[in-house]
Design a protein around this motif. Structure first.
Motif, PDB file in Angstrom:
ATOM      1  N   THR A   1      -9.571  -4.949  -3.837  1.00  0.00           N
ATOM      2  CA  THR A   1      -9.960  -3.638  -2.848  1.00  0.00           C
ATOM      3  C   THR A   1     -10.642  -4.361  -1.798  1.00  0.00           C
TER       4      THR A   1
ATOM      5  N   THR B   1      -3.195   0.206   2.140  1.00  0.00           N
ATOM      6  CA  THR B   1      -3.181   1.587   2.103  1.00  0.00           C
ATOM      7  C   THR B   1      -3.595   2.409   3.363  1.00  0.00           C
ATOM      8  N   ARG B   2      -4.453   1.693   4.152  1.00  0.00           N
ATOM      9  CA  ARG B   2      -4.681   2.364   5.513  1.00  0.00           C
ATOM     10  C   ARG B   2      -3.504   2.209   6.414  1.00  0.00           C
TER      11      ARG B   2
ATOM     12  N   ASP C   1       0.970   5.569   0.397  1.00  0.00           N
ATOM     13  CA  ASP C   1      -0.016   6.840   0.725  1.00  0.00           C
ATOM     14  C   ASP C   1       1.284   7.841   1.364  1.00  0.00           C
TER      15      ASP C   1
ATOM     16  N   GLY D   1       0.783  -1.213   0.068  1.00  0.00           N
ATOM     17  CA  GLY D   1       0.105  -0.017   0.094  1.00  0.00           C
ATOM     18  C   GLY D   1       0.830   1.153   0.022  1.00  0.00           C
TER      19      GLY D   1
ATOM     20  N   PHE E   1      -2.358   1.990  -4.552  1.00  0.00           N
ATOM     21  CA  PHE E   1      -2.257   3.350  -4.429  1.00  0.00           C
ATOM     22  C   PHE E   1      -3.260   4.042  -3.886  1.00  0.00           C
ATOM     23  N   ASP E   2      -3.128   5.080  -3.181  1.00  0.00           N
ATOM     24  CA  ASP E   2      -4.088   6.049  -2.722  1.00  0.00           C
ATOM     25  C   ASP E   2      -3.999   7.172  -3.770  1.00  0.00           C
TER      26      ASP E   2
ATOM     27  N   ALA F   1      -0.529   2.072   5.372  1.00  0.00           N
ATOM     28  CA  ALA F   1       0.671   3.104   4.636  1.00  0.00           C
ATOM     29  C   ALA F   1       0.059   4.496   5.256  1.00  0.00           C
ATOM     30  N   ASP F   2      -0.909   4.984   5.139  1.00  0.00           N
ATOM     31  CA  ASP F   2      -1.362   6.241   5.558  1.00  0.00           C
ATOM     32  C   ASP F   2      -1.056   6.368   7.216  1.00  0.00           C
TER      33      ASP F   2
END
Length: 246
Positions: free
Chosen positions: A217, A230-231, A52, A50, A115-116, A233-234
């Protein structure tokens, strides 16, 4: 690495848009990978990264978290200067090189990357996930919180968890009208009529079909709105940013 497609923030707008059209022509919007797609999100499946970012003044904190199922395999980040402001449709020229710098810090080679940001749901079919996916030649998916362009085939209001609604090209997209460029994907929804979760707008980046992008997803959502890679990575980008702040 496809070095000819590395973003050049010093290019003119016309040059950037021309490169995006070249990237879209080079992108593969169908499944082209050698792992079991149904295993994505499982503990024996492929490595899913992920990506972000967080922002601090004129710098980007680009974070990558590589996962296999519910486990984190590796975290990496890079802090890079931002050369240009945000311009709708040209995000990869602002954020692409900082993301590539974070990939240089990775020891793991992901099998696919979320990717975000947008992929094929883009005016010239070359959003961030497509641009960087083509540069790295890695199967990639764009997962955006807002719809940049395209038209849903039906209303996306009140979708149940697990539902998807096709997003088709319209007059704003450099593709034949009706081309399926992605999906609105409802990863999470509340039972209460007083609480509502909006869908994510998911599109293929490179070497992935629109249907598979939506499947991955949902497979990695893990009870949250955002896919788990991605969560995470955020969260990693936010953690790194706090260390810089102090």
């Amino acid at each position: 690495m496809r070095t000819e497609f590395v973003p050049d923030p010093g290019a003119s707008r016309a040059e950037m848009e021309a490169q995006q059209r070249d990237i879209a022509a080079a992108a593969v919007f169908e499944d082209d990978f050698d792992f079991d797609s149904d295993a994505v999100g499982s503990d024996t499946g492929p490595l899913v990264a992920g990506v972000d970012q967080a922002f601090l003044d004129d710098r980007a904190v680009s974070a990558i978290v590589v996962t296999r199922g519910g486990s984190v395999v590796e975290r990496a980040h890079a802090v890079s200067p931002l050369s240009i402001p945000y311009i709708p449709g040209l995000l990869s020229f602002r954020e692409g090189n900082p993301i590539l710098a974070a990939f240089e810090e990775l020891e793991t080679e992901p099998d696919c990357v979320l990717f975000d940001g947008s992929g094929r749901i883009h005016f010239r079919q070359a959003g961030l996930a497509t641009h960087i996916g083509v540069v790295l030649d890695v199967p990639s998916v764009g997962v955006a919180k807002n719809l940049l362009c395209g038209t849903p085939e039906r209303s996306t209001d009140g979708l149940r968890a697990g539902e998807r609604v096709g997003i088709d090209a319209d007059g704003d997209v450099d593709a034949p009208a009706g081309t399926r460029i992605g999906y609105a994907v409802q990863t999470k929804q509340y039972d209460s009529p007083n609480r509502h979760v909006n869908p994510l707008y998911v599109s293929p980046g490179h070497r992935v079909s629109a249907e598979t992008a939506a499947d991955w997803t949902l497979a990695t959502a893990a009870g949250y709105k955002l896919p788990e890679p991605t969560r995470l990575a955020d969260a990693h980008a936010a953690d790194v940013k706090r260390t810089i702040d102090t």
